[in-house]
Design a protein around this motif. Structure first.
Motif, mmCIF file in Angstrom:
data_model
loop_
_atom_site.group_PDB
_atom_site.id
_atom_site.type_symbol
_atom_site.label_atom_id
_atom_site.label_comp_id
_atom_site.label_asym_id
_atom_site.label_seq_id
_atom_site.Cartn_x
_atom_site.Cartn_y
_atom_site.Cartn_z
ATOM 1 N N GLY A 155 0.730 -8.599 8.978
ATOM 2 C CA GLY A 155 -0.620 -8.050 8.879
ATOM 3 C C GLY A 155 -1.011 -7.147 10.030
ATOM 4 O O GLY A 155 -2.191 -7.048 10.372
ATOM 5 N N SER A 156 -0.053 -6.470 10.629
ATOM 6 C CA SER A 156 -0.376 -5.580 11.747
ATOM 7 C C SER A 156 -1.071 -4.335 11.218
ATOM 8 O O SER A 156 -0.605 -3.715 10.240
ATOM 9 C CB SER A 156 0.898 -5.181 12.495
ATOM 10 N N PRO A 157 -2.173 -3.944 11.835
ATOM 11 C CA PRO A 157 -2.880 -2.733 11.363
ATOM 12 C C PRO A 157 -2.035 -1.482 11.622
ATOM 13 O O PRO A 157 -1.401 -1.351 12.664
ATOM 14 C CB PRO A 157 -4.173 -2.730 12.179
ATOM 15 N N PHE A 158 -2.050 -0.582 10.670
ATOM 16 C CA PHE A 158 -1.247 0.640 10.789
ATOM 17 C C PHE A 158 -2.106 1.802 11.232
ATOM 18 O O PHE A 158 -3.183 2.055 10.677
ATOM 19 C CB PHE A 158 -0.610 0.972 9.440
ATOM 20 N N VAL A 159 -1.589 2.512 12.268
ATOM 21 C CA VAL A 159 -2.206 3.760 12.721
ATOM 22 C C VAL A 159 -1.098 4.800 12.722
ATOM 23 O O VAL A 159 -0.076 4.631 13.401
ATOM 24 C CB VAL A 159 -2.816 3.619 14.128
ATOM 25 N N ALA A 160 -1.289 5.871 11.939
ATOM 26 C CA ALA A 160 -0.245 6.896 11.817
ATOM 27 C C ALA A 160 0.144 7.453 13.174
ATOM 28 O O ALA A 160 -0.716 7.824 13.969
ATOM 29 C CB ALA A 160 -0.720 8.019 10.897
ATOM 30 N N GLY A 161 1.441 7.488 13.454
ATOM 31 C CA GLY A 161 1.955 8.038 14.705
ATOM 32 C C GLY A 161 1.954 7.073 15.859
ATOM 33 O O GLY A 161 2.506 7.376 16.919
ATOM 34 N N GLN A 162 1.343 5.895 15.689
ATOM 35 C CA GLN A 162 1.318 4.922 16.772
ATOM 36 C C GLN A 162 2.633 4.153 16.787
ATOM 37 O O GLN A 162 3.146 3.748 15.743
ATOM 38 C CB GLN A 162 0.142 3.963 16.586
ATOM 39 N N PRO A 163 3.224 3.917 17.978
ATOM 40 C CA PRO A 163 4.525 3.234 18.040
ATOM 41 C C PRO A 163 4.480 1.843 17.428
ATOM 42 O O PRO A 163 3.506 1.099 17.591
ATOM 43 C CB PRO A 163 4.815 3.167 19.542
ATOM 44 N N ILE A 164 5.509 1.511 16.719
ATOM 45 C CA ILE A 164 5.724 0.161 16.194
ATOM 46 C C ILE A 164 6.906 -0.410 16.976
ATOM 47 O O ILE A 164 8.009 0.142 16.929
ATOM 48 C CB ILE A 164 6.032 0.191 14.695
ATOM 49 N N ALA A 165 6.687 -1.496 17.719
ATOM 50 C CA ALA A 165 7.708 -2.029 18.612
ATOM 51 C C ALA A 165 7.922 -3.511 18.357
ATOM 52 O O ALA A 165 6.966 -4.263 18.149
ATOM 53 C CB ALA A 165 7.324 -1.786 20.065
ATOM 54 N N PHE A 166 9.173 -3.937 18.378
ATOM 55 C CA PHE A 166 9.529 -5.352 18.272
ATOM 56 C C PHE A 166 11.020 -5.498 18.619
ATOM 57 O O PHE A 166 11.814 -4.569 18.452
ATOM 58 C CB PHE A 166 9.253 -5.902 16.855
ATOM 59 N N ASP A 167 11.391 -6.636 19.129
ATOM 60 C CA ASP A 167 12.795 -6.993 19.419
ATOM 61 C C ASP A 167 13.553 -5.886 20.159
ATOM 62 O O ASP A 167 14.718 -5.578 19.863
ATOM 63 C CB ASP A 167 13.531 -7.343 18.120
ATOM 64 N N GLY A 168 12.887 -5.256 21.121
ATOM 65 C CA GLY A 168 13.560 -4.296 21.979
ATOM 66 C C GLY A 168 13.725 -2.901 21.412
ATOM 67 O O GLY A 168 14.403 -2.065 22.026
ATOM 68 N N LEU A 169 13.125 -2.617 20.243
ATOM 69 C CA LEU A 169 13.224 -1.271 19.671
ATOM 70 C C LEU A 169 11.836 -0.747 19.322
ATOM 71 O O LEU A 169 10.870 -1.519 19.214
ATOM 72 C CB LEU A 169 14.140 -1.265 18.452
ATOM 73 N N GLN A 170 11.772 0.568 19.135
ATOM 74 C CA GLN A 170 10.484 1.200 18.884
ATOM 75 C C GLN A 170 10.659 2.452 18.034
ATOM 76 O O GLN A 170 11.645 3.170 18.163
ATOM 77 C CB GLN A 170 9.837 1.571 20.227
ATOM 78 N N PHE A 171 9.696 2.707 17.158
ATOM 79 C CA PHE A 171 9.675 3.918 16.332
ATOM 80 C C PHE A 171 8.238 4.115 15.876
ATOM 81 O O PHE A 171 7.362 3.284 16.154
ATOM 82 C CB PHE A 171 10.609 3.776 15.115
ATOM 83 N N ASP A 172 7.988 5.208 15.217
ATOM 84 C CA ASP A 172 6.637 5.419 14.663
ATOM 85 C C ASP A 172 6.765 5.962 13.252
ATOM 86 O O ASP A 172 7.805 6.512 12.866
ATOM 87 C CB ASP A 172 5.823 6.364 15.539
ATOM 88 N N ILE A 173 5.702 5.805 12.498
ATOM 89 C CA ILE A 173 5.628 6.299 11.123
ATOM 90 C C ILE A 173 4.368 7.148 11.010
ATOM 91 O O ILE A 173 3.259 6.693 11.310
ATOM 92 C CB ILE A 173 5.589 5.140 10.103
ATOM 93 N N SER A 174 4.588 8.387 10.607
ATOM 94 C CA SER A 174 3.457 9.299 10.431
ATOM 95 C C SER A 174 3.173 9.452 8.943
ATOM 96 O O SER A 174 3.923 8.953 8.100
ATOM 97 C CB SER A 174 3.768 10.664 11.064
#
Length: 408
Positions: free
Chosen positions: A254-273
């Motif tokens: 249930g994490s809120p989504f913000v376009a372009g904001q980094p999504i990070a977990f378990d030592g990795l990170q990416f973003d979704i626009s």
């Protein structure tokens, strides 16, 4: 002391014969330029000369091996240089394909161009040397390395790397297997691969980035899915869940989504626009090795798909991002192989230089052991010639002595 006539003759003949033999030996030395005619003349020098001659022969064989190594490496490097230029052109096409002003027919034309580039690359991967052996098939030099398939190409060679002895204690590989050059290209960012779901395809306009590692110690090397949900409330809220699909355990819920904001977990990170639709899924998987032919085939297939609307453009962009990342990795791998070949070629030049110095040293050593001192030899020859003539004349005089010559 009584000296018999027979004794006089024998002594004279033996002495003349000895002098003639010495003169003949000196003459042979002068004609051959060698101090030692037989090993008996100087056993130690003869044995040492034999060792030096053997070492010289080995050094000459190394020269031949280095010439063969240079030929093989140069031909392989020429083929890889052409392949590098070709992949750079493909990357340019892939970047141009992301132009939003292109129509589906424009992208279809680019796909047709890429099919020709794919065939060209396959030809370079199947390059042969001057005697008909394939450069990139490993030890199976008479086997065609790659055959074209629906998904790219299939490698038929092995993992072998042909090696030549180019120095006393140096061996140099003269080729690389096609598997390590064209098949062993890492995908994604080298650690993990992000992608939009393909079956069923996403319906929104979400575009996922390649991503990066934030903490290598926390990486699990497992698979993840990112699933989006849009609430029915007003205004609607977009959230996402992250699930470790390897262990089937939730990571984020249930994490809120913000376009372009980094999504990070378990030592990795990416973003979704963009704007993901309800139920859209993105995946994260460990990087794998992928054939460059598979990368090109996937790119061709992506350009052949219609890209109308925001969803079509998003799917195209995701495919192009993946292709560009994989092309970059393939180029890096190919440049690394070429760099290694270049260092081997430079090392061969150094070995040639040291081999020439070694050959000069061997020749000097052989000269010291075998060559004749002409000044000394000519002096000895003149002396021996004079001595022989004197001995022959004295022998004639002595042989003619008789009391009967003085009796009348």
């Amino acid at each position: 002391m009584r000296v018999s006539t027979n004794g006089i003759f024998e002594v004279g003949i033996n002495q003349v014969g000895t002098l003639q033999a010495n003169l003949a030996r000196t003459q042979l030395q002068l004609s051959t330029g060698r101090r030692n005619i037989t090993a008996a003349d100087d056993p130690i020098a003869s044995a040492r000369a034999l060792e030096v001659i053997q070492s010289q022969s080995v050094n000459e064989q190394f020269v031949t091996n280095r010439l063969n190594a240079k030929s093989s490496l140069s031909q392989a490097e020429i083929a890889l240089a052409a392949a590098t230029t070709l992949l750079q052109d493909v990357k340019t096409i892939a970047i141009n394909a992301g132009n939003g002003g292109l129509s589906d027919s424009d992208r279809a034309s680019l796909a047709t161009d890429l099919r020709g580039r794919l065939d060209d690359l396959l030809g370079l991967a199947n390059a042969q040397d001057g005697v008909g052996n394939y450069l990139f098939s490993g030890f199976k030099s008479t086997t065609l390395p790659f055959i074209k398939t629906a998904t790219g190409a299939q490698y038929q060679g092995d993992q072998g790397q042909r090696i030549l002895q180019v120095g006393t204690s140096r061996q140099i590989p003269v080729s690389d297997s096609g598997n390590s050059i064209f098949e062993g290209n890492i995908t994604g960012n080298g650690t993990f691969v992000t992608a939009a779901n393909q079956a069923p395809p996403n319906r929104g306009s979400g575009i996922i980035s390649i991503g990066s590692v934030t903490n290598a110690a926390q990486l699990t090397g497992e698979n993840y899915s990112i699933t989006f949900a849009i609430s029915a409330t007003q205004p609607p809220q977009t959230t996402f869940d992250v699930v470790n699909t390897t262990t089937n355990t939730p990571v984020l819920t249930g994490s809120p989504f913000v376009a372009g904001q980094p999504i990070a977990f378990d030592g990795l990170q990416f973003d979704i626009s963009g704007t993901p639709a309800n139920g859209d899924v993105f995946t994260v998987e460990p990087s794998q090795k992928q054939s460059i032919f598979t990368t090109l085939t996937s790119l061709i297939n992506a350009l052949g798909q219609p890209a109308s609307g925001s969803t079509g453009q998003a799917n195209l962009t995701n495919a192009l991002n993946t292709a560009n990342a994989n092309l970059n990795n393939a180029l890096d791998n190919m440049l690394s192989v070429r760099s290694t070949m270049g260092s081997h070629l430079r090392e061969l030049d150094y070995l040639d230089s040291s081999g020439e110095d070694l050959d000069i040293q061997y020749k000097q050593t052989l000269s010291d052991l075998q060559d004749l001192d002409y000044t000394k030899a000519l002096s000895n020859f003149a002396q021996q010639q004079t001595t022989l003539e004197a001995a022959q004349r004295s022998y004639v005089k002595i042989a003619g002595l008789s009391l009967f010559n003085y009796l009348s």
